[in-house]
Design a protein around this motif. Sequence first.
Motif, PDB file in Angstrom:
ATOM      1  N   LEU A   4       2.365  53.603  -0.993  1.00 49.56           N
ATOM      2  CA  LEU A   4       1.032  54.100  -1.274  1.00 49.56           C
ATOM      3  C   LEU A   4       0.782  54.027  -2.775  1.00 49.56           C
ATOM      4  O   LEU A   4       1.542  54.542  -3.570  1.00 49.56           O
ATOM      5  CB  LEU A   4       0.907  55.555  -0.800  1.00 49.56           C
ATOM      6  N   CYS A   5      -0.280  53.355  -3.151  1.00 47.97           N
ATOM      7  CA  CYS A   5      -0.621  53.186  -4.562  1.00 47.97           C
ATOM      8  C   CYS A   5      -1.795  54.093  -4.896  1.00 47.97           C
ATOM      9  O   CYS A   5      -2.869  53.966  -4.318  1.00 47.97           O
ATOM     10  CB  CYS A   5      -0.975  51.729  -4.846  1.00 47.97           C
ATOM     11  N   LEU A   6      -1.578  55.018  -5.812  1.00 45.12           N
ATOM     12  CA  LEU A   6      -2.623  55.959  -6.200  1.00 45.12           C
ATOM     13  C   LEU A   6      -3.130  55.594  -7.593  1.00 45.12           C
ATOM     14  O   LEU A   6      -2.627  56.064  -8.598  1.00 45.12           O
ATOM     15  CB  LEU A   6      -2.089  57.387  -6.205  1.00 45.12           C
ATOM     16  N   CYS A   7      -4.115  54.734  -7.638  1.00 43.38           N
ATOM     17  CA  CYS A   7      -4.722  54.329  -8.906  1.00 43.38           C
ATOM     18  C   CYS A   7      -6.150  54.856  -8.942  1.00 43.38           C
ATOM     19  O   CYS A   7      -6.828  54.903  -7.931  1.00 43.38           O
ATOM     20  CB  CYS A   7      -4.733  52.813  -9.043  1.00 43.38           C
ATOM     21  N   ASP A   8      -6.595  55.226 -10.136  1.00 46.59           N
ATOM     22  CA  ASP A   8      -7.925  55.779 -10.271  1.00 46.59           C
ATOM     23  C   ASP A   8      -8.500  55.372 -11.622  1.00 46.59           C
ATOM     24  O   ASP A   8      -7.767  55.177 -12.586  1.00 46.59           O
ATOM     25  CB  ASP A   8      -7.870  57.299 -10.165  1.00 46.59           C
ATOM     26  N   GLU A   9      -9.808  55.223 -11.681  1.00 46.79           N
ATOM     27  CA  GLU A   9     -10.499  54.925 -12.924  1.00 46.79           C
ATOM     28  C   GLU A   9     -11.640  55.917 -13.079  1.00 46.79           C
ATOM     29  O   GLU A   9     -12.481  56.046 -12.200  1.00 46.79           O
ATOM     30  CB  GLU A   9     -11.056  53.507 -12.915  1.00 46.79           C
ATOM     31  N   GLU A  10     -11.648  56.639 -14.196  1.00 49.07           N
ATOM     32  CA  GLU A  10     -12.711  57.590 -14.483  1.00 49.07           C
ATOM     33  C   GLU A  10     -13.533  57.074 -15.647  1.00 49.07           C
ATOM     34  O   GLU A  10     -13.003  56.504 -16.582  1.00 49.07           O
ATOM     35  CB  GLU A  10     -12.130  58.953 -14.855  1.00 49.07           C
ATOM     36  N   GLU A  11     -14.842  57.289 -15.582  1.00 49.66           N
ATOM     37  CA  GLU A  11     -15.734  56.863 -16.647  1.00 49.66           C
ATOM     38  C   GLU A  11     -16.625  58.039 -17.004  1.00 49.66           C
ATOM     39  O   GLU A  11     -17.339  58.560 -16.158  1.00 49.66           O
ATOM     40  CB  GLU A  11     -16.564  55.668 -16.172  1.00 49.66           C
ATOM     41  N   THR A  12     -16.562  58.480 -18.272  1.00 49.89           N
ATOM     42  CA  THR A  12     -17.374  59.599 -18.714  1.00 49.89           C
ATOM     43  C   THR A  12     -18.245  59.167 -19.888  1.00 49.89           C
ATOM     44  O   THR A  12     -17.819  58.391 -20.735  1.00 49.89           O
ATOM     45  CB  THR A  12     -16.500  60.797 -19.154  1.00 49.89           C
ATOM     46  N   GLU A  13     -19.456  59.679 -19.914  1.00 51.42           N
ATOM     47  CA  GLU A  13     -20.407  59.354 -20.981  1.00 51.42           C
ATOM     48  C   GLU A  13     -20.184  60.315 -22.146  1.00 51.42           C
ATOM     49  O   GLU A  13     -20.216  61.524 -21.988  1.00 51.42           O
ATOM     50  CB  GLU A  13     -21.826  59.488 -20.455  1.00 51.42           C
ATOM     51  N   VAL A  44      -1.211  60.278 -13.828  1.00 53.08           N
ATOM     52  CA  VAL A  44      -0.704  60.103 -15.183  1.00 53.08           C
ATOM     53  C   VAL A  44      -1.634  59.130 -15.904  1.00 53.08           C
ATOM     54  O   VAL A  44      -1.812  57.995 -15.464  1.00 53.08           O
ATOM     55  CB  VAL A  44       0.739  59.546 -15.171  1.00 53.08           C
ATOM     56  N   PRO A  45      -2.263  59.543 -17.023  1.00 51.45           N
ATOM     57  CA  PRO A  45      -3.158  58.624 -17.730  1.00 51.45           C
ATOM     58  C   PRO A  45      -2.393  57.460 -18.359  1.00 51.45           C
ATOM     59  O   PRO A  45      -1.391  57.655 -19.031  1.00 51.45           O
ATOM     60  CB  PRO A  45      -3.800  59.498 -18.802  1.00 51.45           C
ATOM     61  N   LEU A  46      -2.874  56.249 -18.106  1.00 51.30           N
ATOM     62  CA  LEU A  46      -2.223  55.055 -18.635  1.00 51.30           C
ATOM     63  C   LEU A  46      -2.949  54.490 -19.842  1.00 51.30           C
ATOM     64  O   LEU A  46      -2.327  54.049 -20.790  1.00 51.30           O
ATOM     65  CB  LEU A  46      -2.148  53.967 -17.556  1.00 51.30           C
TER      66      LEU A  46
END
Length: 67
Positions: A4-13, A44-46
């Motif tokens: 299981l790969c848990l990748c995420d991308e967050e974008e904040t202004e 974990v932030p990369l």
Amino acid sequence: MCLLCLCDEEETELGRQQAPGSCPYCGGKVQMLDVERKWMFCFVPLCFKIKRKYLCSSCESRFVSLK
């Protein structure tokens, strides 16, 4: 076995300002957006990246800055 790969991308202004010039499509005002992108793997932030985007406030067209 389960992988299981848990990748995420967050974008904040971060901020928004008015840019000089007008939209070539509708003639509306152009805005500059400072956006922070955060890539995460298993919480974990990369990577952090701060980018500047340009868009029209009337027709929501995105523009590319050529330097």
